[in-house]
Design an enzyme around this catalytic site. Structure first.
Site, PDB file in Angstrom:
ATOM      1  N   HIS C 192       0.859  -1.190   0.000  1.00 48.37           N
ATOM      2  CA  HIS C 192       0.000   0.000   0.000  1.00 48.37           C
ATOM      3  C   HIS C 192       0.890   1.232   0.000  1.00 48.37           C
ATOM      4  CE1 HIS C 192      -3.577   2.406   0.571  1.00 48.37           C
ATOM      5  NE2 HIS C 192      -2.957   3.046   1.542  1.00 48.37           N
ATOM      6  N   GLY C 201      -6.917   3.353   1.752  1.00 52.96           N
ATOM      7  CA  GLY C 201      -7.774   3.444   0.577  1.00 52.96           C
ATOM      8  C   GLY C 201      -7.128   4.072  -0.633  1.00 52.96           C
ATOM      9  N   LEU C 227     -10.140  -3.465   4.444  1.00 52.77           N
ATOM     10  CA  LEU C 227      -9.207  -2.837   3.501  1.00 52.77           C
ATOM     11  C   LEU C 227      -8.012  -2.175   4.192  1.00 52.77           C
ATOM     12  CD1 LEU C 227      -8.786  -2.093   0.468  1.00 52.77           C
ATOM     13  CD2 LEU C 227      -9.920   0.075   0.983  1.00 52.77           C
ATOM     14  N   ASP C 228      -6.805  -2.549   3.780  1.00 53.43           N
ATOM     15  CA  ASP C 228      -5.559  -1.933   4.274  1.00 53.43           C
ATOM     16  C   ASP C 228      -5.404  -2.031   5.790  1.00 53.43           C
ATOM     17  OD1 ASP C 228      -4.992  -1.230   1.661  1.00 53.43           O
ATOM     18  OD2 ASP C 228      -5.933   0.722   1.834  1.00 53.43           O
ATOM     19  N   ALA C 229      -6.045  -3.026   6.392  1.00 51.38           N
ATOM     20  CA  ALA C 229      -5.998  -3.148   7.856  1.00 51.38           C
ATOM     21  C   ALA C 229      -5.353  -4.445   8.316  1.00 51.38           C
ATOM     22  CB  ALA C 229      -7.411  -3.038   8.424  1.00 51.38           C
TER      23      ALA C 229
END
Lengths: 284, 284, 284, 284
Positions: C192, C201, C227-229
């Site tokens: 990311h 995001g 998401l992205d966690a």
């Protein structure tokens, strides 16, 4: 020898640089530093300039008036002119943590900082001995829910009496009121113990530990109404691993907080920071 | 729209900035970037300036002649003026290591670099397939003790034929001769795999391992007669531990070498580097 | 010479280390690497151990069965044992960005990565020539709203057929479905382009520009439902200033993305990562 | 609860780890930390291990004797065993610079350091007020060419009287004699204000300025006979530009010196450093 620093921002258009440098030359000024930036998204021009004037007859106030009439109004500039003779006055707000205090006073003592510290304010008297050992007046102004407004009025009184230019919250641990913020816009510097915008608010090291980040940070920013959302002046980070406990993060973070805050204080007191659109332009 | 970049250095004295900015304004030029530096030890003034000229009648050669007559001679300046129309031409010298080659060509392909690469020269043909896959002409010029001079003449011929502006030694592994250095002063960029001035010469990773350093580095510099002693353009470092073998250092170092060399190439090709007294002034 | 790597986690209690090391010695194994960690908040013990067995009669499957019966069940361990003979198989999912692809394939080619890449999957055919130049099979599986499920089934088929151990999303730009995540838990690595948890995001560089941060970053993490966690494997950062445009941030960020992703891939493929409580323990 | 730390090094051979862990288990010890390293070039095995013994009857001296007889002699180990009850005693040697002194005493005061500081020695009395404000005995022992030997005898007397474990030269600015080095081998920690091995000796910031490096550093190392050539414990660096004067480098360097020295002191006092072949193994 007179030396001034000029900070300018305005809508970008041709011939700003030439006009300003020409005006200074016309006043027998020699430019010793010039830097500029254009924000292409907003079409805003920023400039920082240092100039020396040898003439005995140079008068900063007269120069300011002429600069305003001949240059600033023509380009619709926001501008500030500082004489290098006057060191900015900084008020230190602290609470119970001593690491940023020791760090700033150590630098102050060694002549590293171009500023004066007329006094320290704290809501606790814990760190008075440190202020004493550096010979800086210490005002203990306790803050409780009931006394918050009275405390703040006392603070304002001191700030005004000493003609304070800017305030540094060296881990002050209290939310500063709108009244103070309005009176000192982009003149209250805070140190937040995270890499903003990650981990806004309380206990950021605990949140960093929980999220399992591999790098922690510290951020120095101007205080605005929205918590931890003001213009960022300086940030730094350091690596951590799974083996670091929350208490390790706090210890490692202290080293970041000290250096990031000290750098922000230096940039501000040397008039190297401009603010626009909730962001900073740093001329270094 | 015509755009030029001006680089200047000369003995420091009053009114240089004003004179230059005034001259540009007098030619209907709008300054879009200005930065300057004074070396207080040597009393040398440096300036980098970008200016745009809207007029159709603007002619770079005429401007240069007038700048020379009216400004440069008056201040006894060393100066260069570049038109932004012409991208600098870079020759790549390589040997058998592919990491810097892949990195530079990848950036070139993606449009990240403001330059042209007319050809690649190598003393081995090992990496020809990579040159081919990026459609860059590849010249295999073997170098042995006996053929060194002939090889160099071939190199010079290619450099002149293609009007090369600067040379990048992307881990070329050969000592470049005085003849080439004299012809391209401060125009040959090398990447050395250590944090100079530590570990000059061959096998720096082996020396770093032996010394037990906790940080290794890479340095990009201009090539001068003295080995690894030219003006430093860019450096970077990374942490290592006792657990890293020499081979680990080599692997980690490759990532440094790529990025440090790419940054140096960008700074040079964007005309942001000035050299004085075997040091660089980097306008970024 | 047989070499295995053992990864263990379980509730912390006395004598785990002694029991495991004793068991290995009893099997004529020589421990060549041992590292451990205790999460004091959760009271969980983690260990990574490499051991060599000289005997010709050593059999990994027999060893596993005995380890399970004698050690793992006694301490209620979660455990994995890998033979060093078998390199993990990695599937690369890409889209149109080539920088991480070039970087990973360059490292693969140079022997820097301890893994095999049986194939590359992309929803576009843009980068097929790069896959071809490295001789890696390339599968173009377009993804549209209507074909998403069919596309995924094709992906799963390929993954199973080639006995893929883990998946790397090298700027794949598509949300991966729960089905894939469930089948490859903590085995899908994403890169990311921000310093998580900041700027989750889409378009993180745009957000970073807007917020005016002084440092940008990249994060490699395992993909989870949110998401992205997912658990963070590796992060790195670089300094930026007010002078960097969004496009500059994107360019600078690419260098971070490449290195952070490559490091995460190395850690995972060398079995140095353990996951617990949505965090990673990295044995390096 | 008794807790000990064991440091071991010896020629590498099979079953060392198993033998040690087994011996500890046999003494009802629970290993809470284990880390090891093998220097493949020298074929030397290093291990650090922490173990807890619950039994009231545990006796460190008895354990040491048995460890020696049963383990250490068998593997021809060099070994040290520390009880966690006894904090190491550190003597601070200073001169006129106060930044490292403030930094170390601030950390000491906040409980960050696992050590005791029985006294401070200085060849000047300039910094006595700081020692006083932290309530640490201060001994002013002037050093001139003629009094050097007498001064050193005074130092040695104090060191012995207080059973000092290690010495920290916090910018002491005097060459320490062979006599002291021999008595405290790998127990005298110095901070050198450069990125060693670059800029050995006096005035490294001046040399860094002259060479035009883009990064400066600081190094903490054990003192050996050869100047600035002892085993490196910790290093750190920071970026500089052409715009930094020598005095800027000195100011920026102070921040490095403080943090690098503090980290080295922590590693040493927590018994995380082993020395072999003029290099350190750091277990962190």
């Amino acid at each position: 020898m007179n030396k001034i620093t000029i900070l300018i921002h305005c809508k970008d258009r041709p011939y700003i640089i030439a006009s300003v440098t020409n005006f200074i030359a016309g006043n027998q000024g020699n430019i010793v530093y010039i830097d500029q930036h254009v924000d292409r998204e907003q079409n805003i021009f920023f400039m920082r300039l240092e100039s020396e004037f040898e003439s005995d007859s140079f008068n900063t106030e007269v120069f300011k008036a002429e600069f305003k009439a001949n240059i600033a109004e023509r380009f619709k500039m926001k501008w500030r002119i500082y004489s290098s003779e006057r060191k900015p006055k900084m008020a230190l707000f602290i609470s119970k943590y001593d690491h940023c205090l020791y760090d700033l006073l150590g630098r102050y003592n060694s002549g590293e900082l171009n500023l004066e510290i007329p006094f320290i304010i704290s809501n606790h008297d814990t760190l008075k001995p440190i202020a004493d050992s550096f010979n800086i007046p210490f005002h203990h102004i306790p803050v409780t829910k009931d006394t918050k407004e009275a405390a703040e009025n006392k603070q304002l009184e001191l700030l005004e009496k000493h003609q304070i230019d800017f305030i540094v919250l060296a881990r002050y641990m209290q939310i500063v009121s709108s009244k103070l913020i309005d009176k000192y816009p982009n003149k209250i510097i805070n140190i937040h113990h995270s890499f903003l915008p990650a981990f806004v608010g309380a206990k950021p090291y605990h949140s960093a530990y929980k999220r399992g980040v591999k790098i922690i940070g510290a951020t120095s920013h101007y205080v605005t109404e929205e918590l931890d959302a003001g213009p960022i002046i300086e940030q730094d980070v350091t690596r951590v691993t799974h083996a670091h406990s929350i208490s390790d993060l706090i210890t490692k973070g202290r080293d970041l907080e000290k250096i990031v805050l000290a750098n922000a204080v230096k940039l501000h007191s040397n008039r190297k920071v401009m603010v626009y659109n909730n962001k900073t332009v740093i001329f270094s």
